[in-house]
Design an enzyme around this catalytic site. Sequence first.
Site, PDB file in Angstrom:
ATOM      1  CB  SER A  38      46.906  44.112-140.280  1.00  0.00           C
ATOM      2  OG  SER A  38      47.859  45.156-140.445  1.00  0.00           O
ATOM      3  CG  ASP A  67      44.274  42.257-135.604  1.00  0.00           C
ATOM      4  OD1 ASP A  67      45.216  41.461-135.827  1.00  0.00           O
ATOM      5  OD2 ASP A  67      44.130  42.841-134.507  1.00  0.00           O
ATOM      6  CB  VAL A  68      45.394  37.203-138.625  1.00  0.00           C
ATOM      7  CG1 VAL A  68      45.226  37.443-140.117  1.00  0.00           C
ATOM      8  CG2 VAL A  68      46.787  37.612-138.157  1.00  0.00           C
ATOM      9  CG  ASN A  94      53.395  36.244-145.298  1.00  0.00           C
ATOM     10  OD1 ASN A  94      54.550  35.834-145.284  1.00  0.00           O
ATOM     11  ND2 ASN A  94      53.114  37.542-145.426  1.00  0.00           N
ATOM     12  CB  SER A 146      61.283  32.185-138.860  1.00  0.00           C
ATOM     13  OG  SER A 146      62.602  32.708-138.813  1.00  0.00           O
ATOM     14  CE1 TYR A 159      59.068  36.871-136.778  1.00  0.00           C
ATOM     15  CE2 TYR A 159      61.106  35.597-136.839  1.00  0.00           C
ATOM     16  CZ  TYR A 159      60.003  36.137-137.487  1.00  0.00           C
ATOM     17  OH  TYR A 159      59.835  35.933-138.841  1.00  0.00           O
ATOM     18  CE  LYS A 163      57.103  33.955-137.939  1.00  0.00           C
ATOM     19  NZ  LYS A 163      55.967  33.924-138.882  1.00  0.00           N
ATOM     20  CB  ILE A 192      63.577  36.763-147.158  1.00  0.00           C
ATOM     21  CG1 ILE A 192      63.572  35.250-146.879  1.00  0.00           C
ATOM     22  CG2 ILE A 192      62.998  37.068-148.533  1.00  0.00           C
ATOM     23  CD1 ILE A 192      64.380  34.417-147.838  1.00  0.00           C
TER      24      ILE A 192
END
Length: 251
Positions: A38, A67-68, A94, A146, A159, A163, A192
């Site tokens: 990024s 930067d998406v 991702n 997620s 978050y 998601k 994870i």
Amino acid sequence: MEGESRRVALVTGSGRGIGLACAEELARRGFDVCLNCSHEGSLERTRKEAERIAQESGRRTHVVVADVAAPDAARAMVDEVVSELGRLDVLVNNAGITRDGLIARMSTEDFDAVIDVNLKGTFNCCKAAAKVMMKQRCGRIINMSSVVGVFGNAGQANYAASKAGVIGITRSLAKELGRRNITVNAVAPGFISTDMTDALTPEQQEAISSRIGLGRFGAPEDVAHLVGFLAGPDASYITGQVIDIDGGLTI
């Protein structure tokens, strides 16, 4: 897609963690891979990882800083992938961030930042990639959601919202793009072992592990194996799905 001699994958947020593991897995499966970071600060590290992947797999790699969350940057990134590597067969969305906090203390800036990268970033990249894939009449889009987007989590309203939105985009695009032979699926990891979970105290990690059926955190490679499968020919009739990979956390 399966008939092409060279296949190309773009993995956003792939300088480390799950994204890097996905890039490695796709290269092992025969894809030329574009890694994305990024900002310039992580460019050198990402380039080194790309060079290592190329040496180990014998596949072409490319690195692009973008930067998406910025529509123009996402579109330029996809254009660069096609220019440098010839086509785009697989997009793995991702890139993501967290800005955790209880709702009473969460700032508007922290809410917006997470939505911008995690949700708008996914939208921006899907839009840019879909135009390429529709012309090719084939493609795979794999969005990183997620389990928090499915079940929620205290202290992660921003978050979880981002998601959950990724799941909505995934299922909608699966219906829009299926007739062009483009599948769209989401992967929903649990806990994870990454930089994010490394920030947890040992006590927190132990408490979480006790709730997981397998009794441990997953590895980035566990997620990457699933992404690799969804990107390949054996998953050609799977679309619009959200696949949990959480070691039994949500049983």
